[in-house]
Design a protein around this motif. Sequence first.
Motif, PDB file in Angstrom:
ATOM      1  N   GLY A  26      -2.938  -0.389  -8.548  1.00  0.00           N
ATOM      2  CA  GLY A  26      -3.182  -0.039 -10.330  1.00  0.00           C
ATOM      3  C   GLY A  26      -5.142   0.223 -10.792  1.00  0.00           C
ATOM      4  N   VAL A  27      -5.809   0.018  -9.825  1.00  0.00           N
ATOM      5  CA  VAL A  27      -6.845   0.135 -10.188  1.00  0.00           C
ATOM      6  C   VAL A  27      -7.980   0.962 -10.331  1.00  0.00           C
ATOM      7  N   ASP A  28      -8.390   0.990 -11.027  1.00  0.00           N
ATOM      8  CA  ASP A  28      -9.330   2.638 -11.346  1.00  0.00           C
ATOM      9  C   ASP A  28     -10.273   2.311 -10.634  1.00  0.00           C
ATOM     10  N   VAL A 153       4.979  -5.663   0.466  1.00  0.00           N
ATOM     11  CA  VAL A 153       3.436  -4.224   0.330  1.00  0.00           C
ATOM     12  C   VAL A 153       2.158  -4.864   1.103  1.00  0.00           C
ATOM     13  N   THR A 154       1.675  -4.565   1.790  1.00  0.00           N
ATOM     14  CA  THR A 154       0.049  -4.807   1.945  1.00  0.00           C
ATOM     15  C   THR A 154      -0.758  -3.239   2.334  1.00  0.00           C
ATOM     16  N   VAL A 155      -2.312  -4.129   2.558  1.00  0.00           N
ATOM     17  CA  VAL A 155      -3.184  -2.679   3.508  1.00  0.00           C
ATOM     18  C   VAL A 155      -2.789  -1.906   4.851  1.00  0.00           C
ATOM     19  N   GLY A 156      -1.166  -3.798   5.609  1.00  0.00           N
ATOM     20  CA  GLY A 156      -0.959  -2.809   6.716  1.00  0.00           C
ATOM     21  C   GLY A 156      -0.049  -2.297   6.776  1.00  0.00           C
ATOM     22  N   ASP A 157       0.770  -1.876   5.905  1.00  0.00           N
ATOM     23  CA  ASP A 157       1.689  -0.586   5.389  1.00  0.00           C
ATOM     24  C   ASP A 157       0.382   0.454   5.255  1.00  0.00           C
ATOM     25  N   LEU A 158       0.091   0.143   4.008  1.00  0.00           N
ATOM     26  CA  LEU A 158      -0.701   1.508   3.710  1.00  0.00           C
ATOM     27  C   LEU A 158      -1.441   2.926   4.873  1.00  0.00           C
ATOM     28  N   LEU A 159      -2.116   1.569   6.020  1.00  0.00           N
ATOM     29  CA  LEU A 159      -2.562   1.514   7.009  1.00  0.00           C
ATOM     30  C   LEU A 159      -2.015   2.794   7.588  1.00  0.00           C
ATOM     31  N   LEU A 160      -1.189   2.284   8.320  1.00  0.00           N
ATOM     32  CA  LEU A 160       0.206   2.811   9.341  1.00  0.00           C
ATOM     33  C   LEU A 160       0.558   3.887   8.707  1.00  0.00           C
ATOM     34  N   LEU A 195       7.197   3.967  -2.349  1.00  0.00           N
ATOM     35  CA  LEU A 195       6.422   3.643  -3.408  1.00  0.00           C
ATOM     36  C   LEU A 195       5.415   4.059  -4.639  1.00  0.00           C
ATOM     37  N   PRO A 196       6.317   3.624  -5.852  1.00  0.00           N
ATOM     38  CA  PRO A 196       6.085   4.912  -6.941  1.00  0.00           C
ATOM     39  C   PRO A 196       4.299   5.319  -6.721  1.00  0.00           C
ATOM     40  N   ASN A 197       3.448   3.922  -7.024  1.00  0.00           N
ATOM     41  CA  ASN A 197       2.305   4.327  -7.009  1.00  0.00           C
ATOM     42  C   ASN A 197       1.516   5.752  -6.283  1.00  0.00           C
ATOM     43  N   ILE A 198       2.208   5.136  -4.787  1.00  0.00           N
ATOM     44  CA  ILE A 198       1.959   6.145  -3.365  1.00  0.00           C
ATOM     45  C   ILE A 198       2.263   7.800  -3.834  1.00  0.00           C
ATOM     46  N   ARG A 205      -2.842  14.451  -5.484  1.00  0.00           N
ATOM     47  CA  ARG A 205      -4.171  14.384  -4.934  1.00  0.00           C
ATOM     48  C   ARG A 205      -3.991  15.486  -4.030  1.00  0.00           C
ATOM     49  N   PRO A 206      -5.319  16.136  -4.143  1.00  0.00           N
ATOM     50  CA  PRO A 206      -6.058  17.404  -3.830  1.00  0.00           C
ATOM     51  C   PRO A 206      -5.684  17.795  -1.825  1.00  0.00           C
TER      52      PRO A 206
END
Length: 210
Positions: A26-28, A153-160, A195-198, A205-206
């Motif tokens: 949630g960081v701009d 959740v971690t960046v590992g989840d986002l990477l996968l 995940l709501p933000n994802i 996203r374009p």
Amino acid sequence: MASYKLYYFDGRGAAELARLVFKQAGVDFEDIRYTGEEWPQHKSEMPLGAMPVLEMDGRKICQSLAIARYLAKEFGLFGSNNMEAFLIDELFEIFAEIMNSHLVKIYYEKDEDKKAEIAETFKKDSAAKYLNLIEKRLKENTSGSGFYVGSEVTVGDLLLYNSMYGHRKWLGKFGVDVYEGRPLLEEHFKLVGALPNIKKWAEERPETAF
Ligand SMILES: N[C@@H](CCC(=O)N[C@@H](CS)C(=O)NCC(=O)O)C(=O)O
């Protein structure tokens, strides 16, 4: 908090993981996307003449995976102990190896039929080795939450999630899905995608070519 600018082309590509980290936290950030025509006049502004590049209060840093890891550490998305951090690092190395030892061959091959052949060979000969370990790691995480490590959740989840999405889109053009028949990875993909933000970012996203 620093003011962040992320420079890349108009694609998910090597910048998308950093974008996902920003979104989940949630960081701009300023999502600067150069066209192919604009790029030559900006190339010399980048530390290695390539993107993605992250600029924080005037300081520019590069290398997509290092950027994603840096941001994840800043925003508390790098696990809650040293072993969780290790397992996340291990996953980063696995995907770097998949990219640099295998997928890069498809990228540089000019002949479309040969690209498809290399993709098929990757699926048959090597992909299982990597994906078996990733599934084993998922199973070893006994938290029951379904995340790659621990219970958050971690960046590992986002990477996968990001790798599965990107590889499926790209290799799908050659009729190859290295992730098929892997229900655990499928479930994990759904978990992260919900995940709501994802979810919001994936919807807004374009739509880009890569
Ligand atoms: N290892 C680097 C690779 C950077 C890279 O090669 N970026 C490409 C786009 S994915 C680029 O900027 N190409 C344009 C150029 O080199 O002029 C990373 O992961 O950030």
